[in-house]
Design a protein around this motif. Structure first.
Motif, PDB file in Angstrom:
ATOM      1  N   LEU A   4       2.605  24.238 -70.358  1.00 30.83           N
ATOM      2  CA  LEU A   4       1.171  24.026 -70.127  1.00 30.83           C
ATOM      3  C   LEU A   4       0.783  22.688 -70.770  1.00 30.83           C
ATOM      4  O   LEU A   4       1.292  22.319 -71.824  1.00 30.83           O
ATOM      5  N   LEU A   5      -0.127  22.010 -70.121  1.00 28.88           N
ATOM      6  CA  LEU A   5      -0.564  20.713 -70.637  1.00 28.88           C
ATOM      7  C   LEU A   5      -2.056  20.742 -70.918  1.00 28.88           C
ATOM      8  O   LEU A   5      -2.828  21.407 -70.211  1.00 28.88           O
ATOM      9  N   LEU A   6      -2.445  20.008 -71.938  1.00 23.58           N
ATOM     10  CA  LEU A   6      -3.857  19.798 -72.213  1.00 23.58           C
ATOM     11  C   LEU A   6      -4.172  18.393 -71.691  1.00 23.58           C
ATOM     12  O   LEU A   6      -3.531  17.420 -72.096  1.00 23.58           O
ATOM     13  N   ILE A   7      -5.103  18.331 -70.749  1.00 25.11           N
ATOM     14  CA  ILE A   7      -5.421  17.012 -70.192  1.00 25.11           C
ATOM     15  C   ILE A   7      -6.638  16.460 -70.921  1.00 25.11           C
ATOM     16  O   ILE A   7      -7.687  17.117 -71.015  1.00 25.11           O
ATOM     17  N   VAL A   8      -6.466  15.288 -71.495  1.00 26.43           N
ATOM     18  CA  VAL A   8      -7.513  14.695 -72.339  1.00 26.43           C
ATOM     19  C   VAL A   8      -7.688  13.229 -71.974  1.00 26.43           C
ATOM     20  O   VAL A   8      -6.880  12.665 -71.221  1.00 26.43           O
ATOM     21  N   GLU A   9      -8.742  12.657 -72.542  1.00 28.05           N
ATOM     22  CA  GLU A   9      -8.939  11.233 -72.353  1.00 28.05           C
ATOM     23  C   GLU A   9      -8.780  10.538 -73.693  1.00 28.05           C
ATOM     24  O   GLU A   9      -9.415  10.930 -74.681  1.00 28.05           O
ATOM     25  N   ILE A  10      -7.881   9.558 -73.734  1.00 32.10           N
ATOM     26  CA  ILE A  10      -7.668   8.777 -74.953  1.00 32.10           C
ATOM     27  C   ILE A  10      -7.715   7.310 -74.548  1.00 32.10           C
ATOM     28  O   ILE A  10      -7.079   6.918 -73.573  1.00 32.10           O
ATOM     29  N   ALA A  11      -8.470   6.507 -75.273  1.00 29.63           N
ATOM     30  CA  ALA A  11      -8.589   5.082 -74.996  1.00 29.63           C
ATOM     31  C   ALA A  11      -8.950   4.848 -73.527  1.00 29.63           C
ATOM     32  O   ALA A  11      -8.424   3.956 -72.876  1.00 29.63           O
ATOM     33  N   GLY A  12      -9.818   5.710 -73.022  1.00 33.73           N
ATOM     34  CA  GLY A  12     -10.307   5.539 -71.659  1.00 33.73           C
ATOM     35  C   GLY A  12      -9.328   5.956 -70.583  1.00 33.73           C
ATOM     36  O   GLY A  12      -9.613   5.843 -69.399  1.00 33.73           O
ATOM     37  N   ALA A  96      -3.672  22.359 -67.648  1.00 31.07           N
ATOM     38  CA  ALA A  96      -2.979  22.456 -66.357  1.00 31.07           C
ATOM     39  C   ALA A  96      -1.495  22.658 -66.582  1.00 31.07           C
ATOM     40  O   ALA A  96      -0.967  22.371 -67.668  1.00 31.07           O
ATOM     41  N   GLN A  97      -0.843  23.168 -65.570  1.00 28.11           N
ATOM     42  CA  GLN A  97       0.597  23.381 -65.627  1.00 28.11           C
ATOM     43  C   GLN A  97       1.304  22.063 -65.301  1.00 28.11           C
ATOM     44  O   GLN A  97       0.887  21.353 -64.380  1.00 28.11           O
ATOM     45  N   ALA A  98       2.363  21.775 -66.047  1.00 19.17           N
ATOM     46  CA  ALA A  98       3.171  20.619 -65.664  1.00 19.17           C
ATOM     47  C   ALA A  98       3.950  20.987 -64.407  1.00 19.17           C
ATOM     48  O   ALA A  98       4.466  22.108 -64.297  1.00 19.17           O
ATOM     49  N   LEU A  99       4.013  20.086 -63.458  1.00 22.67           N
ATOM     50  CA  LEU A  99       4.699  20.384 -62.208  1.00 22.67           C
ATOM     51  C   LEU A  99       6.078  19.740 -62.165  1.00 22.67           C
ATOM     52  O   LEU A  99       6.809  19.907 -61.189  1.00 22.67           O
ATOM     53  N   GLY A 115       6.032   3.687 -75.873  1.00 21.37           N
ATOM     54  CA  GLY A 115       6.672   4.139 -77.112  1.00 21.37           C
ATOM     55  C   GLY A 115       6.077   5.438 -77.629  1.00 21.37           C
ATOM     56  O   GLY A 115       6.691   6.164 -78.401  1.00 21.37           O
ATOM     57  N   MET A 116       4.836   5.734 -77.227  1.00 19.22           N
ATOM     58  CA  MET A 116       4.142   6.915 -77.737  1.00 19.22           C
ATOM     59  C   MET A 116       4.219   8.098 -76.770  1.00 19.22           C
ATOM     60  O   MET A 116       3.485   9.055 -76.925  1.00 19.22           O
ATOM     61  N   SER A 117       5.044   7.981 -75.724  1.00 14.06           N
ATOM     62  CA  SER A 117       5.031   9.056 -74.732  1.00 14.06           C
ATOM     63  C   SER A 117       6.420   9.611 -74.488  1.00 14.06           C
ATOM     64  O   SER A 117       7.433   8.988 -74.780  1.00 14.06           O
ATOM     65  N   HIS A 118       6.417  10.825 -73.915  1.00 13.07           N
ATOM     66  CA  HIS A 118       7.671  11.426 -73.466  1.00 13.07           C
ATOM     67  C   HIS A 118       8.011  10.959 -72.049  1.00 13.07           C
ATOM     68  O   HIS A 118       9.092  11.214 -71.563  1.00 13.07           O
ATOM     69  N   GLY A 119       7.033  10.380 -71.349  1.00 11.17           N
ATOM     70  CA  GLY A 119       7.237   9.956 -69.962  1.00 11.17           C
ATOM     71  C   GLY A 119       6.098  10.452 -69.085  1.00 11.17           C
ATOM     72  O   GLY A 119       5.061  10.893 -69.589  1.00 11.17           O
ATOM     73  N   ILE A 120       6.311  10.392 -67.761  1.00  9.76           N
ATOM     74  CA  ILE A 120       5.280  10.792 -66.794  1.00  9.76           C
ATOM     75  C   ILE A 120       5.544  12.219 -66.307  1.00  9.76           C
ATOM     76  O   ILE A 120       6.692  12.561 -66.017  1.00  9.76           O
ATOM     77  N   VAL A 121       4.511  13.046 -66.255  1.00 12.25           N
ATOM     78  CA  VAL A 121       4.670  14.383 -65.643  1.00 12.25           C
ATOM     79  C   VAL A 121       3.726  14.506 -64.456  1.00 12.25           C
ATOM     80  O   VAL A 121       2.632  13.931 -64.455  1.00 12.25           O
ATOM     81  N   GLU A 122       4.189  15.275 -63.488  1.00 17.95           N
ATOM     82  CA  GLU A 122       3.327  15.571 -62.337  1.00 17.95           C
ATOM     83  C   GLU A 122       2.395  16.718 -62.707  1.00 17.95           C
ATOM     84  O   GLU A 122       2.814  17.696 -63.340  1.00 17.95           O
ATOM     85  N   THR A 123       1.134  16.627 -62.328  1.00 15.15           N
ATOM     86  CA  THR A 123       0.195  17.735 -62.477  1.00 15.15           C
ATOM     87  C   THR A 123      -0.601  17.829 -61.193  1.00 15.15           C
ATOM     88  O   THR A 123      -0.498  16.963 -60.326  1.00 15.15           O
ATOM     89  N   LYS A 124      -1.438  18.882 -61.136  1.00 19.54           N
ATOM     90  CA  LYS A 124      -2.271  19.025 -59.938  1.00 19.54           C
ATOM     91  C   LYS A 124      -3.262  17.867 -59.849  1.00 19.54           C
ATOM     92  O   LYS A 124      -3.812  17.582 -58.786  1.00 19.54           O
TER      93      LYS A 124
END
Lengths: 146, 799
Positions: A4-12, A96-99, A115-124
């Motif tokens: 499960l993912l928490l979708i948030v807004e950081i630095a716009g 949302a669920q990671a797809l 450098g601060m991420s695990h990479g890109i995930v697909e979501t709805k």
């Protein structure tokens, strides 16, 4: 089973955090600065008589101070290495669920996003950058050295 | 330190049996630890009957328990020792080195067996017989005296520790409970604040107070649960030192003090290895071989003293040996050879800094790697382990005289008393154990000077370097710099500095939690805490502040110099001083320029009149200084002959240590100040004698500028404040302490004694009318009467 993912807004930017990394989402009651601490440490706050170290994610990403460094800001509460942290957020959007599994991020991001991420995930809601909570807490290498 | 208890292969099974068995193992182990020390102490003093009885009881208890649990080998070992000790108790045999060694060997074997049994393993075969044979007297044939043993049996109490009931818990569980208790305190504080704000029903207050006091009790009890006396750790030290010295062919006497000091049990485990290592080093590298000690005029037996005491929320353990000291020259050579420092940097090091090189990685002073120390684990690792838990390790050493290692660790990390202060509108906590005193800047007791950005506070003749908290933390102070408050802080090594803060708040007991690594990395904070009003507060790290403020630890020692020379960059002018041990046993130094020569006189050459001591040298009678607080030797007294070019005085000493060079500015500053200065010579605190003051006090003043001397009790504030100005205005000078020749004494107490050496006395009384029991006295506020009496005393000589 995708997390499960928490979708948030950081630095716009709309980004994702793993729900497993986050204990809760809260509004900061207060914010006490920590003089001479690394720039991404916004200060201390409390939650149910626990001291939280408040992390300015925007600053950790190398994008300057967040406008949210004040009491009342939304924050994701995370426990890392036995210490409780509050990660400052611009906004909390959704859960949302990671797809997909994370895939390496492209070069389109400025700042220290990669450098601060695990990479890109697909979501709805489309592909989102999955941020690495531990890396945000550690801060960018420059700030760590300071 | 979680122990998993495994009770496999028990002879008898059952839950109650398991408990009993665990108790037996734990008890045996505890007794074994204590026993090593007892045995060594008993060897030193074989006449100590109580000790022998205690040792005997241990073996007796083990024997009984082993029979119960069916461990025949443990039983036969303890039985054999019990036999021998019974002989000693009955005076049939004298304890000797061989006997104690044999008993110690069996103690070790029993320890091994207990470990094996606890781990559920198989006992290794054999070897017991040899141990038992070793108990027998070397010369005579063994005579088994079973019958007499049986007789001794009946008189002994069955169990030495019957009165104590205990259970064993994994430390992890205690930690969890402790952490919950801390959270409970925080939650209580939170609730207290909300109750205050919400104007809740008064009916809630009483149960809340009750809850608070229960929480406080639980917290105290929990803290206590984690505390353990150092005894368990210290009792193994005599044994350790004995084995080491036997192995290395040295003679070492060990003195242990402060076993009763309590420390968090986990902390005890943490310091166990470092302490052992330091003691190994001391015996191996510090204490010399007996013949070397004899050659350098020391007792053959080296002294190793280990003492512990509590200071605030820290425990201090000093390990002092009287061995050869640390060869700092060799350390520097090695450090340069290993690339730790370069030759240029090495040249600029003080002796203290050179000795501290011992904590650098890869440096060991041993000529050869021995089996005891020098096995690759260096002092750097020892120091790192201590620092990891917030402690410190320091070394001081004097060549030929010995080495002192001071180990400090925090008592516990959870709840500490703090002082809360604020600067720039933000609140901070300072551990109260570091706070020496608090002074208002505006007050008379303190004088603050600032030059070149450096602040200096003079508090009752002490000059202390000062820092501003707002500067250190880049905060804007809202309070005028003259209205701040100075907190005098003590660093762990006893050095002081002042910290200016905007405001003081409270003394509080706060639950301190470790701060996040990014905050700890600033070096300024030791942890975080919540004050009673629910605000997160940073706990300041005192040593970190001193460091951030650029107070070099060496600079603190020379704080006097900062005051007297503005140009810190000016080359240091050195002046030779003679270092010696005074009659009072203290290290002192005196400028070489005034020392004429060293004399030795028989004790008959001394003449003691009241508090004045004279010494006859040749045909002269000179005042003798340096005798205060010291014991005069039995026969010959050594003294320095001091001269200012015209007059001479003697200065009694115990031992002259040689010439050293110190900063001339320090000597000058010392002459100007009222108190004796203390400076570091060879990394040890040394009192610097001011010849100026010495001559002023001891050499009689020339007659022509002589003013009459008047005695006023120095501890009488009324005399000092009210009468002294009048007396001085009348032409008297106030006699110094110890002065024997006085023209007048003014006394304000009816029962005050006529001071020796005063030719005339004026008595002041408290009531206006003249009471019959104080004839000739003057009412204390009769100004005219007092002046007239003063004039009469000077003989009306036109003063």
């Amino acid at each position: 089973m995708n997390p499960l993912l928490l979708i948030v807004e950081i630095a716009g930017e709309k980004v994702a955090l793993r729900v497993d990394d986050i204990e809760s989402v809260a509004e900061l009651e207060l914010l006490t600065p920590v003089p001479r601490s690394p720039a991404h440490v916004a200060g201390l706050s409390t939650l149910r008589s626990r001291v939280l170290t408040v992390i300015d994610c925007q600053c950790a990403l190398g994008l300057g101070h967040s406008g949210q460094r004040q009491a009342g800001a939304s924050a994701a509460i995370a426990v890392h290495d036995g210490h409780a942290y509050a990660l400052l957020l611009d906004n909390v959007e959704d859960v949302a669920q990671a797809l997909s599994d994370p895939t390496p991020a492209g070069a389109r991001h400025g700042g220290n996003w990669e450098g601060m991420s695990h990479g890109i995930v697909e979501t709805k809601e489309g592909p989102l950058l999955l941020l690495d909570v531990a890396a945000l807490i550690e801060g960018i290498p420059e700030t760590r050295a300071a | 330190m979680v122990k998993t208890f495994a009770f496999i292969s028990l002879p008898i099974r059952g839950a109650w049996m398991d408990d009993l068995f665990a108790d037996f193992l734990a008890e045996t182990r505890e007794m074994l630890e204590a026993l090593g020390g007892e045995l060594v102490a008993w060897e030193d003093d074989p006449g100590d009957r109580a000790r022998l009885d205690a040792i005997f009881r241990f073996f007796h208890t083990v024997k009984g328990n082993c029979g119960f649990f069916d461990f025949p080998r443990l039983e036969s070992l303890s039985h054999a020792v019990e036999d021998v000790l019974a002989d000693v108790r009955a005076d049939r045999r004298k304890p000797d080195f061989a006997l104690v060694s044999a008993v110690l060997a069996i103690v070790d074997r029993i320890g091994d067996m207990v470990d094996t049994i606890e781990g559920g393993g198989e006992l290794p075969d054999g070897g017991d017989d040899a141990l038992i044979v070793a108990l027998k007297p070397q010369a005579e044939l063994p005579v088994q005296t079973l019958q007499s043993l049986q007789a001794a049996d009946g008189t002994e109490p069955r169990d030495a520790s019957q009165g104590r009931r205990s259970i064993r818990l994994p430390v992890e569980l205690l930690d969890r409970v402790m952490s919950s208790v801390s959270d409970m305190v925080l939650a209580r504080n939170d609730l207290a604040r909300r109750l205050r704000e919400s104007s809740a029903e008064a009916v809630l207050h009483e149960p809340f107070e009750r809850l608070s006091s229960i929480i406080a009790d639980v917290r105290d009890a929990m803290t206590q649960t984690r505390m353990q006396p150092l005894e368990g750790l210290f009792s193994m030290l005599p044994r350790l030192a004995r084995d080491l010295s036997a192995e290395l062919g040295k003679q070492v006497k060990i003195e242990v003090d402060g076993s009763e000091v309590e420390l968090d049990r986990e902390m005890i485990e943490i310091i166990r290895n470092p302490l052992t290592h330091i003691i190994r080093n001391a015996v191996d590298h510090g204490i010399e071989k007996p013949e070397d000690r004899r050659a350098s005029g020391k007792r053959e037996t080296g002294l190793l003293s280990i003492s512990a005491r509590q200071s605030g929320n820290q425990i201090l353990i000093d390990i002092v040996d009287d061995g050869r000291g640390i060869d700092d020259g060799r350390l520097v050579e090695k450090a340069i050879a290993n690339g730790v420092i370069d030759a240029a940097a090495a040249a600029g090091l003080s002796r203290g800094e050179r000795v501290a090189l011992i904590f650098e990685p890869g440096i060991s002073t041993a000529e050869a790697v021995t089996a005891i120390s020098g096995r690759g684990v260096g002092m750097d690792v020892v120091r790192a382990n201590i620092e990891r838990v917030g402690g410190a390790l320091e070394v001081m050493s004097a060549p030929g005289q010995g080495t002192r290692l001071s180990l400090r660790v925090p008592l516990t990390l959870t709840i500490i008393p703090v002082l809360t202060v604020s600067s720039g509108g933000q609140r901070f906590a300072i551990p109260r154990s570091s706070v020496e005193e608090i002074v208002e800047i505006g007050s008379r007791a303190v004088e603050v000077t600032r030059h070149g950005g450096a602040m200096l506070a003079k508090i009752r003749n002490r000059r202390l370097p000062g820092l501003e908290l707002s500067d250190l933390l880049d905060l804007e102070s809202a309070v005028d710099s003259d209205e701040r408050t100075l907190v005098v802080l003590r660093l762990t090594d006893g050095k002081l500095f002042t910290l200016a803060v905007d405001r003081l708040h409270n003394h509080e007991e706060l639950v301190v939690k470790p701060a996040a690594p990014a905050i700890i990395a600033t070096g300024l904070y030791a942890g975080t805490t919540l004050t009673d009003d629910g605000h997160p507060t940073l706990l300041l790290e005192v040593a970190g502040l001193a460091k951030a403020g650029g107070l070099k630890l060496d600079a603190l020692e020379h704080s006097d110099r900062l005051a007297d020379t503005d140009e810190a960059a000016a080359p240091v002018r050195e002046t030779p001083v003679l270092l010696f041990i005074g009659l009072d046993g203290k290290r002192k130094a005196i400028p070489m320029a005034v020392v004429d020569r060293l004399e030795e006189v028989g004790i008959a050459a001394l003449e003691i009149q009241d508090d004045l001591t004279l010494v006859v040298i040749g045909d002269r009678v000179l005042p003798l200084a340096g005798t205060a607080g010291g014991l005069l030797p039995d026969h010959a007294l050594r003294l320095f002959l001091l001269t200012d070019g015209q007059r001479e005085i003697g200065y009694g000493i115990r031992e002259a240590l040689g010439v050293r060079h110190v900063d001339a500015a320090l000597v000058a500053a010392n002459a100007a100040s009222e108190t004796e200065g203390v400076l570091l010579v060879d990394a040890e605190a040394t009192t610097l004698i001011s010849p100026y003051k010495l001559f002023a006090r001891h050499a009689s003043a020339p007659a022509r500028d002589r003013r009459p001397a008047c005695h006023l009790a120095s501890d009488d504030p009324w005399l000092q404040n009210f009468v002294r100005p009048i007396v001085e205005a009348a032409g008297y000078r106030i006699a110094g302490a110890g002065e024997a020749d006085m023209d007048l004494a003014i006394l304000s107490m009816p029962d005050a004694l006529h001071p020796a050496g005063a030719r005339q006395v004026i008595r002041l009384r408290a009531t206006p009318g003249e009471p019959p029991d104080e004839p000739g006295s003057i009412y204390r506020y009769d100004h005219a009467g007092l002046l007239s009496a003063l004039r009469v005393s000077t003989g009306g000589s036109g003063q």
